[in-house]
Design an enzyme around this catalytic site. Structure first.
Site, short mmCIF file in Angstrom:
data_model
loop_
_atom_site.label_atom_id
_atom_site.label_comp_id
_atom_site.label_asym_id
_atom_site.label_seq_id
_atom_site.Cartn_x
_atom_site.Cartn_y
_atom_site.Cartn_z
N LYS A 115 0.55 -1.24 0.26
CA LYS A 115 0.35 0.07 0.02
C LYS A 115 0.89 1.49 0.08
O LYS A 115 0.05 2.12 -1.16
CB LYS A 115 -1.13 0.16 1.01
CG LYS A 115 -2.09 -1.08 1.40
CD LYS A 115 -3.18 -0.75 2.01
CE LYS A 115 -4.66 -2.36 2.13
NZ LYS A 115 -5.22 -2.06 2.97
N LYS A 194 -4.98 -10.49 -6.41
CA LYS A 194 -5.96 -11.64 -5.22
C LYS A 194 -7.40 -9.77 -6.12
O LYS A 194 -6.81 -8.21 -6.12
CB LYS A 194 -5.35 -10.79 -3.94
CG LYS A 194 -5.65 -9.75 -3.32
CD LYS A 194 -5.68 -9.96 -2.12
CE LYS A 194 -5.83 -8.60 -1.49
NZ LYS A 194 -6.11 -8.21 -0.05
N LYS A 197 -11.42 -4.50 -3.62
CA LYS A 197 -12.38 -3.63 -4.07
C LYS A 197 -11.16 -2.72 -4.80
O LYS A 197 -11.35 -1.55 -5.64
CB LYS A 197 -12.86 -3.32 -2.86
CG LYS A 197 -13.65 -2.12 -2.55
CD LYS A 197 -15.33 -1.99 -3.48
CE LYS A 197 -15.98 -1.63 -4.97
NZ LYS A 197 -16.79 -1.91 -5.47
P1 AMP Z 1 -10.74 -7.30 3.57
O1 AMP Z 1 -11.84 -6.67 2.60
O2 AMP Z 1 -9.19 -6.40 3.23
O3 AMP Z 1 -11.51 -6.16 4.55
O4 AMP Z 1 -10.95 -8.20 3.66
C1 AMP Z 1 -12.16 -9.33 5.07
C2 AMP Z 1 -11.08 -10.64 4.52
O5 AMP Z 1 -11.72 -11.15 3.45
C3 AMP Z 1 -9.67 -10.91 4.57
O6 AMP Z 1 -9.66 -12.18 6.18
C4 AMP Z 1 -8.98 -11.19 4.15
O7 AMP Z 1 -7.92 -12.35 4.11
C5 AMP Z 1 -10.23 -12.17 3.20
N1 AMP Z 1 -10.19 -11.21 1.98
C6 AMP Z 1 -10.32 -10.28 1.23
N2 AMP Z 1 -9.45 -10.21 -0.24
C7 AMP Z 1 -9.91 -11.93 -0.32
C8 AMP Z 1 -9.05 -12.63 -1.82
N3 AMP Z 1 -8.99 -11.73 -2.69
N4 AMP Z 1 -9.68 -14.03 -0.99
C9 AMP Z 1 -9.38 -14.76 -0.60
N5 AMP Z 1 -9.63 -13.77 1.21
C10 AMP Z 1 -9.59 -12.07 1.03
#
Ligand code: AMP
Ligand code: TRP
Length: 338
Positions: A115, A194, A197
């Site tokens: 980031k 990956k 958003k």
């Molecule tokens: P976040 O949207 O960054 O708050 O992520 C919330 C949860 O989703 C966390 O446990 C991340 O590890 C999981 N996560 C987010 N993006 C991915 C992805 N592309 N593949 C697998 N897990 C994800």
């Protein structure tokens, strides 16, 4: 009396809709773990503000995330769902942990490096992000943290912060383990990074059949398969990896053989995938539409969740302050008399 269930904690940022990466990597596990554990699930708005955001949109994003989590299967009768900033102890413990966390550990975090590299001026909140995450987890003495693979490093740092604090102020915090499910990392529709958003390569769990089809239709496939008659390699095709997540065994076999033999075209393969994703997400979408008619219910879930979380967090902070000699009011006089 039955023994209390072990606790788990996990969090999700309210920046944007819940996408199938979040769902498969994290939220689906949360739903499955609700009976085995005492669960705390947190919408981490204080983490979300470490990235550019729009204050006017934040309340709606938090509300929508709560609604979507319930639609996805979190049951407010069996778990605590709340908003991080509604429980001020998160910030307080994060500050305390800042005083025992080595700067070098924060600087080597992969998410921070990624980031920070994309920003001209790097703010302290981005660096200290995992310290707040450690506070989230340890406030509840959680022993396990169900997350996608990208968060494992942060959970390891949480263990180290717990050790550092314990060695200075006495054994108090457990060292939590990450629980990573079968789907460790969902690739984005670009097939490059990956699903995330911030990259804009997502499929949201509440998207309509048309929206999902429009995204799948233009998604990358095996670049070596230029013409319909070229055989493809499913192992390098992201559409195929999504089939593995969403399609029946028969459909996975159909896609694999059809691709290798050029028996099916990419568009056919994509149509079947889009149908299967729409079908898999249908119950979530339907529950979400119903919940949109009951906004008061969602507000109440968050209100009672914050109350429950606060009762646990306040106890932890009282003990942390006591052990660190940070006493208040009458407690100061008591210390004087001791
Ligand atoms: P976040 O949207 O960054 O708050 O992520 C919330 C949860 O989703 C966390 O446990 C991340 O590890 C999981 N996560 C987010 N993006 C991915 C992805 N592309 N593949 C697998 N897990 C994800
Ligand atoms: N950093 C996590 C993410 O981006 C979200 C999060 C915040 C979290 N606090 C947490 C996850 C505590 C697990 C436990 O995905």
């Amino acid at each position: 009396m039955t023994a209390p269930k072990p606790r788990i904690f996990s969090g999700i940022q309210p920046s944007g809709e819940l996408h199938i990466g979040n769902y498969l990597g994290a939220v689906k596990q949360w739903v499955a773990l609700q009976d085995q554990y005492e669960c705390f699930f947190c919408i981490v708005d204080l983490h979300a503000i470490t990235q550019p955001f729009e204050p006017a949109e934040m309340p709606m994003q938090i509300f929508d995330m709560a609604l979507t989590l319930v639609a996805a299967g979190l049951d407010p009768e069996r778990c605590t769902i709340f908003v991080q900033s509604n429980v001020p102890e998160h910030s307080e413990l994060a500050w305390v942990f800042n005083t025992v966390t080595p700067l070098g550990e924060l600087e080597r975090m992969t998410q921070y490096k990624d980031k920070a590299a994309r920003q001209e001026s790097v703010l302290a909140g981005l660096l200290n992000y995992p310290v707040l995450q450690a506070a989230d987890i340890l406030l509840y003495h959680a022993v396990a943290v169900p997350v996608g693979e990208d968060q494992v490093q942060h959970v390891e740092l949480t263990r180290e912060i717990a050790r550092k604090w314990n060695s200075r102020f006495g054994e108090y915090f457990p060292e939590p383990q990450a629980i990573v499910g079968k789907v460790r990392r969902v690739l984005g529709l670009d097939g490059q990074a990956k699903m995330s958003k911030s990259i804009g390569n997502t499929i949201g769990v509440l998207e309509t059949a048309d929206e999902i089809w429009e995204k799948i239709r233009v998604a990358l496939t095996d670049p070596a398969r230029k013409r319909r008659s070229d055989p493809g390699n499913p192992n390098v095709c992201n559409i195929f990896s999504l089939h593995r997540h969403f399609s029946s065994e028969d459909d996975v076999a159909w896609a694999e053989q059809g691709c290798r033999s050029a028996g099916i075209g990419c568009i056919e393969c994509k149509r079947r995938l889009a149908e299967n994703i729409v079908e898999a997400l249908r119950p979530i979408r339907e529950r979400a539409l119903a919940l949109k008619e009951q906004p008061d219910y969602v507000v109440e879930v968050l209100r009672s969740g914050a109350e429950r979380a606060h009762s646990v967090a306040a106890q932890t902070m009282t003990e942390v302050r006591r052990r660190m000699g940070l006493r208040r009011g009458a407690e100061l006089a008591e210390a004087e008399a001791e």
